[in-house]
Design a protein around this motif. Structure first.
Motif, PDB file in Angstrom:
ATOM      1  N   GLN A 189       0.837  -1.181   0.000  1.00 49.35           N
ATOM      2  CA  GLN A 189       0.000   0.000   0.000  1.00 49.35           C
ATOM      3  C   GLN A 189       0.880   1.241   0.000  1.00 49.35           C
ATOM      4  OE1 GLN A 189      -2.958   0.143   3.135  1.00 49.35           O
ATOM      5  NE2 GLN A 189      -4.229   1.535   1.936  1.00 49.35           N
ATOM      6  N   ALA A 190       0.757   2.006  -1.071  1.00 49.61           N
ATOM      7  CA  ALA A 190       1.469   3.268  -1.190  1.00 49.61           C
ATOM      8  C   ALA A 190       0.586   4.389  -0.649  1.00 49.61           C
ATOM      9  CB  ALA A 190       1.830   3.525  -2.649  1.00 49.61           C
ATOM     10  N   PRO A 191       1.180   5.505  -0.241  1.00 42.59           N
ATOM     11  CA  PRO A 191       0.380   6.610   0.303  1.00 42.59           C
ATOM     12  C   PRO A 191      -0.701   7.060  -0.680  1.00 42.59           C
ATOM     13  CG  PRO A 191       2.695   6.993   0.714  1.00 42.59           C
ATOM     14  CD  PRO A 191       2.617   5.786  -0.178  1.00 42.59           C
ATOM     15  N   GLY A 192      -1.926   7.172  -0.175  1.00 43.36           N
ATOM     16  CA  GLY A 192      -3.033   7.638  -0.998  1.00 43.36           C
ATOM     17  C   GLY A 192      -3.599   6.611  -1.950  1.00 43.36           C
ATOM     18  N   LYS A 193      -3.093   5.381  -1.874  1.00 42.66           N
ATOM     19  CA  LYS A 193      -3.571   4.330  -2.780  1.00 42.66           C
ATOM     20  C   LYS A 193      -4.175   3.179  -2.003  1.00 42.66           C
ATOM     21  CE  LYS A 193      -0.449   5.276  -6.627  1.00 42.66           C
ATOM     22  NZ  LYS A 193       0.492   4.670  -7.614  1.00 42.66           N
ATOM     23  N   GLU A 194      -4.951   2.385  -2.704  1.00 46.80           N
ATOM     24  CA  GLU A 194      -5.546   1.208  -2.093  1.00 46.80           C
ATOM     25  C   GLU A 194      -4.495   0.107  -1.934  1.00 46.80           C
ATOM     26  OE1 GLU A 194     -10.187   1.609  -3.614  1.00 46.80           O
ATOM     27  OE2 GLU A 194      -8.938  -0.079  -4.263  1.00 46.80           O
ATOM     28  N   ARG A 195      -4.753  -0.768  -0.982  1.00 45.08           N
ATOM     29  CA  ARG A 195      -3.878  -1.921  -0.798  1.00 45.08           C
ATOM     30  C   ARG A 195      -4.046  -2.847  -2.007  1.00 45.08           C
ATOM     31  NH1 ARG A 195      -3.407  -4.444   5.129  1.00 45.08           N
ATOM     32  NH2 ARG A 195      -3.155  -2.196   5.420  1.00 45.08           N
ATOM     33  N   GLU A 196      -2.933  -3.276  -2.575  1.00 46.10           N
ATOM     34  CA  GLU A 196      -3.001  -4.130  -3.762  1.00 46.10           C
ATOM     35  C   GLU A 196      -2.229  -5.425  -3.539  1.00 46.10           C
ATOM     36  OE1 GLU A 196      -1.021  -2.735  -7.284  1.00 46.10           O
ATOM     37  OE2 GLU A 196       0.744  -2.042  -6.193  1.00 46.10           O
ATOM     38  N   GLY A 197      -2.745  -6.483  -4.134  1.00 47.56           N
ATOM     39  CA  GLY A 197      -2.078  -7.771  -4.054  1.00 47.56           C
ATOM     40  C   GLY A 197      -0.857  -7.810  -4.952  1.00 47.56           C
ATOM     41  N   VAL A 198       0.222  -8.365  -4.440  1.00 49.68           N
ATOM     42  CA  VAL A 198       1.480  -8.460  -5.168  1.00 49.68           C
ATOM     43  C   VAL A 198       1.755  -9.881  -5.618  1.00 49.68           C
ATOM     44  CG1 VAL A 198       3.989  -8.213  -4.956  1.00 49.68           C
ATOM     45  CG2 VAL A 198       2.464  -6.479  -3.962  1.00 49.68           C
ATOM     46  N   SER A 199       1.537 -10.831  -4.705  1.00 52.88           N
ATOM     47  CA  SER A 199       1.864 -12.220  -4.996  1.00 52.88           C
ATOM     48  C   SER A 199       1.226 -13.098  -3.940  1.00 52.88           C
ATOM     49  CB  SER A 199       3.385 -12.408  -4.976  1.00 52.88           C
ATOM     50  OG  SER A 199       3.750 -13.748  -5.230  1.00 52.88           O
ATOM     51  N   TYR A 200       1.049 -14.387  -4.277  1.00 54.33           N
ATOM     52  CA  TYR A 200       0.642 -15.332  -3.247  1.00 54.33           C
ATOM     53  C   TYR A 200       1.253 -16.694  -3.543  1.00 54.33           C
ATOM     54  CZ  TYR A 200      -2.996 -17.243  -6.361  1.00 54.33           C
ATOM     55  OH  TYR A 200      -3.666 -17.824  -7.408  1.00 54.33           O
ATOM     56  N   ILE A 201       1.288 -17.520  -2.514  1.00 49.51           N
ATOM     57  CA  ILE A 201       1.850 -18.864  -2.627  1.00 49.51           C
ATOM     58  C   ILE A 201       0.905 -19.837  -1.945  1.00 49.51           C
ATOM     59  CG2 ILE A 201       3.273 -18.593  -0.544  1.00 49.51           C
ATOM     60  CD1 ILE A 201       5.450 -20.257  -2.041  1.00 49.51           C
ATOM     61  N   SER A 202       0.735 -20.989  -2.569  1.00 49.06           N
ATOM     62  CA  SER A 202      -0.158 -22.003  -2.014  1.00 49.06           C
ATOM     63  C   SER A 202       0.416 -22.580  -0.726  1.00 49.06           C
ATOM     64  CB  SER A 202      -0.388 -23.111  -3.037  1.00 49.06           C
ATOM     65  OG  SER A 202       0.828 -23.793  -3.294  1.00 49.06           O
ATOM     66  N   SER A 203      -0.418 -23.304   0.007  1.00 48.28           N
ATOM     67  CA  SER A 203       0.008 -23.858   1.283  1.00 48.28           C
ATOM     68  C   SER A 203       1.179 -24.831   1.119  1.00 48.28           C
ATOM     69  CB  SER A 203      -1.155 -24.549   1.981  1.00 48.28           C
ATOM     70  OG  SER A 203      -1.746 -25.517   1.130  1.00 48.28           O
ATOM     71  N   SER A 204       1.196 -25.548   0.021  1.00 47.16           N
ATOM     72  CA  SER A 204       2.278 -26.504  -0.219  1.00 47.16           C
ATOM     73  C   SER A 204       3.505 -25.858  -0.836  1.00 47.16           C
ATOM     74  CB  SER A 204       1.793 -27.611  -1.155  1.00 47.16           C
ATOM     75  OG  SER A 204       1.515 -27.069  -2.436  1.00 47.16           O
ATOM     76  N   GLY A 205       3.312 -24.681  -1.401  1.00 45.07           N
ATOM     77  CA  GLY A 205       4.402 -24.017  -2.110  1.00 45.07           C
ATOM     78  C   GLY A 205       4.498 -24.397  -3.565  1.00 45.07           C
ATOM     79  N   ASP A 206       3.626 -25.287  -4.017  1.00 37.96           N
ATOM     80  CA  ASP A 206       3.693 -25.751  -5.411  1.00 37.96           C
ATOM     81  C   ASP A 206       3.193 -24.712  -6.403  1.00 37.96           C
ATOM     82  OD1 ASP A 206       2.746 -29.203  -4.654  1.00 37.96           O
ATOM     83  OD2 ASP A 206       4.648 -28.114  -4.484  1.00 37.96           O
ATOM     84  N   SER A 207       2.367 -23.805  -5.928  1.00 39.34           N
ATOM     85  CA  SER A 207       1.763 -22.834  -6.833  1.00 39.34           C
ATOM     86  C   SER A 207       2.049 -21.420  -6.351  1.00 39.34           C
ATOM     87  CB  SER A 207       0.250 -23.069  -6.901  1.00 39.34           C
ATOM     88  OG  SER A 207      -0.368 -22.105  -7.713  1.00 39.34           O
ATOM     89  N   THR A 208       2.486 -20.579  -7.285  1.00 39.81           N
ATOM     90  CA  THR A 208       2.730 -19.173  -6.985  1.00 39.81           C
ATOM     91  C   THR A 208       2.066 -18.315  -8.049  1.00 39.81           C
ATOM     92  OG1 THR A 208       4.815 -19.160  -8.217  1.00 39.81           O
ATOM     93  CG2 THR A 208       4.943 -19.657  -5.870  1.00 39.81           C
ATOM     94  N   ASN A 209       1.812 -17.090  -7.705  1.00 39.65           N
ATOM     95  CA  ASN A 209       1.168 -16.185  -8.652  1.00 39.65           C
ATOM     96  C   ASN A 209       1.649 -14.769  -8.374  1.00 39.65           C
ATOM     97  OD1 ASN A 209      -1.219 -14.523  -9.880  1.00 39.65           O
ATOM     98  ND2 ASN A 209      -1.497 -16.605 -10.612  1.00 39.65           N
ATOM     99  N   TYR A 210       1.741 -13.965  -9.449  1.00 38.80           N
ATOM    100  CA  TYR A 210       2.281 -12.614  -9.326  1.00 38.80           C
ATOM    101  C   TYR A 210       1.415 -11.608 -10.067  1.00 38.80           C
ATOM    102  CZ  TYR A 210       6.394 -15.253  -7.957  1.00 38.80           C
ATOM    103  OH  TYR A 210       7.246 -16.117  -7.326  1.00 38.80           O
ATOM    104  N   ALA A 211       1.319 -10.426  -9.510  1.00 28.88           N
ATOM    105  CA  ALA A 211       0.692  -9.322 -10.229  1.00 28.88           C
ATOM    106  C   ALA A 211       1.572  -8.952 -11.422  1.00 28.88           C
ATOM    107  CB  ALA A 211       0.524  -8.124  -9.308  1.00 28.88           C
TER     108      ALA A 211
END
Length: 126
Positions: free
Chosen positions: A39-61
């Motif tokens: 979250q940058a000043p004056g901006k909404e919180r945005e998703g950057v990345s996530y990882i699955s519980s096992s670590g097998d799957s990742t995703n990026y903005a």
């Protein structure tokens, strides 16, 4: 007490690198999807990345694809965000968050997460 604690933020020059850590206490991360948001000043919180519980799957903005890498070490109960080729527009407070896996979720909406860390500041500037 269930807690996520981020660390590793700081001031870095454009083109530099940082590695953020997200350490869990009071519970095990093994069964949770972990997301990184910013979250940058004056901006909404945005998703950057996530990882699955096992670590097998990742995703990026799209804004960080090819520059950031998310990983997890369940033995250390920690998730990492390696950030390379940093740009001034990456300046923000970075948060990690945890949620159980749920069918059909995007994992890029803040409302999908149950537990949040306090955030760590990343500033990219010359």
């Amino acid at each position: 007490q269930l807690q996520l604690v981020e660390s590793g933020g700081g001031l870095v020059q454009p083109g530099g690198s940082l590695r953020l850590s997200c350490a869990a206490s009071g519970f095990t991360l093994d069964y949770y999807v972990i997301g990184w948001f910013r979250q940058a000043p004056g901006k909404e919180r945005e998703g950057v990345s996530y990882i699955s519980s096992s670590g097998d799957s990742t995703n990026y903005a799209d804004s960080v694809k090819g520059r950031f890498t998310i990983s997890r070490d369940n033995a250390k109960n920690t998730v990492y965000l390696q950030m390379n080729s940093l740009k001034p527009e990456d300046t923000a407070v970075y948060y990690c968050a945890a949620t159980p896996p749920r069918w059909g979720w995007t994992y890029y909406r803040p409302g999908e997460y149950d537990l949040w860390g306090q955030g760590t500041q990343v500033t990219v500037s010359s």
